[in-house]
Scaffold this motif. Structure first.
Motif, PDB file in Angstrom:
ATOM      1  N   LEU A 274       0.871  -1.169   0.000  1.00  0.00           N
ATOM      2  CA  LEU A 274       0.000   0.000   0.000  1.00  0.00           C
ATOM      3  C   LEU A 274       0.910   1.221   0.000  1.00  0.00           C
ATOM      4  O   LEU A 274       1.647   1.449   0.955  1.00  0.00           O
ATOM      5  CB  LEU A 274      -0.888  -0.016   1.247  1.00  0.00           C
ATOM      6  N   HIS A 275       0.889   1.973  -1.083  1.00  0.00           N
ATOM      7  CA  HIS A 275       1.767   3.129  -1.194  1.00  0.00           C
ATOM      8  C   HIS A 275       1.313   4.222  -0.234  1.00  0.00           C
ATOM      9  O   HIS A 275       0.119   4.462  -0.067  1.00  0.00           O
ATOM     10  CB  HIS A 275       1.776   3.663  -2.625  1.00  0.00           C
ATOM     11  N   GLY A 276       2.292   4.884   0.404  1.00  0.00           N
ATOM     12  CA  GLY A 276       2.003   5.978   1.314  1.00  0.00           C
ATOM     13  C   GLY A 276       2.303   7.310   0.653  1.00  0.00           C
ATOM     14  O   GLY A 276       3.285   7.440  -0.084  1.00  0.00           O
ATOM     15  N   TYR A 277       1.469   8.317   0.926  1.00  0.00           N
ATOM     16  CA  TYR A 277       1.562   9.581   0.196  1.00  0.00           C
ATOM     17  C   TYR A 277       1.592  10.799   1.114  1.00  0.00           C
ATOM     18  O   TYR A 277       0.942  10.827   2.160  1.00  0.00           O
ATOM     19  CB  TYR A 277       0.370   9.721  -0.760  1.00  0.00           C
ATOM     20  N   ASP A 278       2.347  11.795   0.653  1.00  0.00           N
ATOM     21  CA  ASP A 278       2.209  13.155   1.165  1.00  0.00           C
ATOM     22  C   ASP A 278       1.152  13.821   0.298  1.00  0.00           C
ATOM     23  O   ASP A 278       1.318  13.919  -0.931  1.00  0.00           O
ATOM     24  CB  ASP A 278       3.548  13.892   1.061  1.00  0.00           C
ATOM     25  N   VAL A 279       0.067  14.252   0.910  1.00  0.00           N
ATOM     26  CA  VAL A 279      -1.036  14.881   0.165  1.00  0.00           C
ATOM     27  C   VAL A 279      -1.115  16.339   0.608  1.00  0.00           C
ATOM     28  O   VAL A 279      -1.583  16.653   1.710  1.00  0.00           O
ATOM     29  CB  VAL A 279      -2.367  14.158   0.413  1.00  0.00           C
ATOM     30  N   THR A 280      -0.620  17.227  -0.242  1.00  0.00           N
ATOM     31  CA  THR A 280      -0.597  18.656   0.044  1.00  0.00           C
ATOM     32  C   THR A 280      -1.158  19.407  -1.158  1.00  0.00           C
ATOM     33  O   THR A 280      -0.398  19.830  -2.041  1.00  0.00           O
ATOM     34  CB  THR A 280       0.835  19.137   0.357  1.00  0.00           C
ATOM     35  N   PRO A 281      -2.482  19.536  -1.253  1.00  0.00           N
ATOM     36  CA  PRO A 281      -3.077  20.248  -2.390  1.00  0.00           C
ATOM     37  C   PRO A 281      -2.531  21.669  -2.463  1.00  0.00           C
ATOM     38  O   PRO A 281      -2.176  22.261  -1.428  1.00  0.00           O
ATOM     39  CB  PRO A 281      -4.571  20.253  -2.044  1.00  0.00           C
ATOM     40  N   PRO A 282      -2.413  22.224  -3.691  1.00  0.00           N
ATOM     41  CA  PRO A 282      -2.911  21.665  -4.959  1.00  0.00           C
ATOM     42  C   PRO A 282      -1.934  20.708  -5.654  1.00  0.00           C
ATOM     43  O   PRO A 282      -2.228  20.224  -6.737  1.00  0.00           O
ATOM     44  CB  PRO A 282      -3.119  22.913  -5.807  1.00  0.00           C
ATOM     45  N   ALA A 283      -0.786  20.441  -5.041  1.00  0.00           N
ATOM     46  CA  ALA A 283       0.151  19.496  -5.657  1.00  0.00           C
ATOM     47  C   ALA A 283      -0.461  18.097  -5.653  1.00  0.00           C
ATOM     48  O   ALA A 283      -1.241  17.751  -4.756  1.00  0.00           O
ATOM     49  CB  ALA A 283       1.473  19.494  -4.896  1.00  0.00           C
ATOM     50  N   PRO A 284      -0.141  17.279  -6.654  1.00  0.00           N
ATOM     51  CA  PRO A 284      -0.649  15.902  -6.650  1.00  0.00           C
ATOM     52  C   PRO A 284      -0.011  15.109  -5.518  1.00  0.00           C
ATOM     53  O   PRO A 284       1.058  15.475  -5.011  1.00  0.00           O
ATOM     54  CB  PRO A 284      -0.205  15.369  -8.023  1.00  0.00           C
ATOM     55  N   PRO A 285      -0.638  14.018  -5.081  1.00  0.00           N
ATOM     56  CA  PRO A 285      -0.051  13.192  -4.026  1.00  0.00           C
ATOM     57  C   PRO A 285       1.358  12.730  -4.396  1.00  0.00           C
ATOM     58  O   PRO A 285       1.616  12.337  -5.535  1.00  0.00           O
ATOM     59  CB  PRO A 285      -1.017  12.001  -3.934  1.00  0.00           C
TER      60      PRO A 285
END
Length: 407
Positions: free
Chosen positions: A258-269
């Motif tokens: 399961l890939h883990g993400y930094d989610v900081t809009p508006p940048a894509p994950p």
């Protein structure tokens, strides 16, 4: 573009590495600072007309809404077991590049739920008369600072030790800033705070500290003469049939994951699954597992028959009111010995939470071990990092606990 397919130890490409390192450092720092705070998490008293448990369709709707939340996780998977019945709910994706959904056999970082595993090793050694809850650091680990010698195993497991948290030490954070994939000597992590006194007299207050579980693992090694990884295999993995659970030292994750993400809009994950080395968290947060394996573990740890003796189980469930896991779990939290009690509007479950760059975890079960739930999202949240998202996640988790407990 995700960070992957690089030889272990090779540098991260400059066009991604600088941003990844900056984001990971800030998130690790935020999580570590949050972990040193005494946390009381309360929930308003419920009205007499308690909302009923949501339907299966309602649960799915809640997950769909969660992945559509701005700054929320790209994916979520919840695995619920009631006796012999297993139900799996999922939304979003495990991998934004391929679009595939999360699976119960996906490997993932379980973050501070790893503290429950070190607790399991310690308490099973208590049942074998290898350790005693009143054993002190001075008796078992005399090479550690003399100022810490009166701290007991019980206080380490309940986060009432006063040990300073190595993960907040400036020298530790400086190394991570320079190289997130740095390979630490996991058994020397406490060296980063060895020159510090206790933060408070042992047993006088609660403060969540990553140092506690490092010391627990070292105590287990000292009384058995075996490496902590081997003890995990003998005392936890093998008895519970956990075939996809491990404690790695490097930054790689077993495939599939399961890939883990930094989610900081508006940048894509941004994929940060393999940005950090597990060696820097070890027994406090380095374990990799799957929803299937984690669910089997938490069922035993929460109350499965035969895993702990009745006397040790009673000690495990001696709770400190208001002592919350990090991040807080659903409902009203209270802390025991490497386990937390979560009183929700529908009833009580026992387990642990965790957060790590790219992941937030909740795993809990009933007191009889017959019902269990794991709830995994692939982005990080805590009381200091996206607190609004955490509030929403906790609300959804409570809905799932209600569904778990319904007859």
């Amino acid at each position: 573009m995700a960070i992957r397919h690089h030889r272990e130890g090779a540098p991260v490409p400059a066009h991604r590495g600088d941003r990844s390192r900056s984001h990971v450092r800030l998130r690790l720092l935020a999580a570590a600072l949050a972990a040193t705070t005494f946390t009381v998490v309360a929930q308003p008293a419920q009205a007499t007309g308690t909302p009923p448990p949501p339907s299966d369709r309602g649960l799915q709707k809640r997950l769909n809404e969660l992945v559509r939340t701005a700054g929320g996780p790209p994916g979520v998977i919840a695995l619920m077991r009631q006796g012999d019945r297993t139900a799996v709910y999922r939304a979003g994706v495990a991998d934004t590049e391929t679009g595939r959904p999360p699976r119960t056999t996906d490997h993932m970082r379980i973050a501070s739920v790893a503290k429950a595993f070190s607790g399991a090793v310690a308490l099973r050694l208590v049942d074998r008369d290898k350790l005693d809850l009143d054993d002190t650091i001075g008796e078992v680990l005399p090479s550690l600072p003399a100022a810490w010698h009166q701290v007991t195993l019980r206080q380490l497991l309940s986060h009432t030790s006063g040990l300073p948290d190595f993960s907040t030490a400036p020298a530790f954070l400086e190394i991570l800033q320079e190289d997130p994939r740095h390979h630490f000597d996991s058994r020397r992590l406490l060296d980063f705070v060895a020159g510090e006194d206790l933060l408070f007299p042992p047993g006088s207050r609660y403060a969540y500290s990553n140092s506690d579980n490092i010391a627990v693992a070292l105590m287990a090694e000292a009384v058995t003469g075996q490496r902590y990884e081997k003890l995990l295999e003998q005392l936890v993995y093998r008895p519970l049939g956990l075939k996809r659970t491990s404690l790695p030292q490097g930054y790689r994750l077993p495939r599939p994951y399961l890939h883990g993400y930094d989610v900081t809009p508006p940048a894509p994950p941004e994929d940060i699954s393999e940005v950090l080395s597990a060696s820097g968290v070890w027994a406090s947060g380095g374990i990799v597992s799957t929803p299937d394996d984690l669910n089997a573990f938490i069922r035993a740890w929460a109350g499965g028959p035969g895993f702990l003796s009745r006397e040790t189980r009673n000690q495990q469930r001696t709770f400190i009111p208001g002592a919350a896991s990090e991040p807080a779990g659903p409902g009203v939290n209270a802390g025991g010995l490497a386990i937390f009690r979560y009183k929700t509007r529908c009833g009580t479950v026992y387990g642990h939470t965790g957060n790590f760059p790219g992941y937030t975890q909740f795993a809990a079960g009933t007191a009889d071990g017959r019902r269990s739930l794991t709830f995994s999202i692939n982005t990080q949240t805590s009381k200091s990092l996206k607190p609004e998202l955490l509030a929403k996640v906790r609300a959804v988790q409570e809905d799932f606990v209600c569904a778990l407990l319904r007859r």
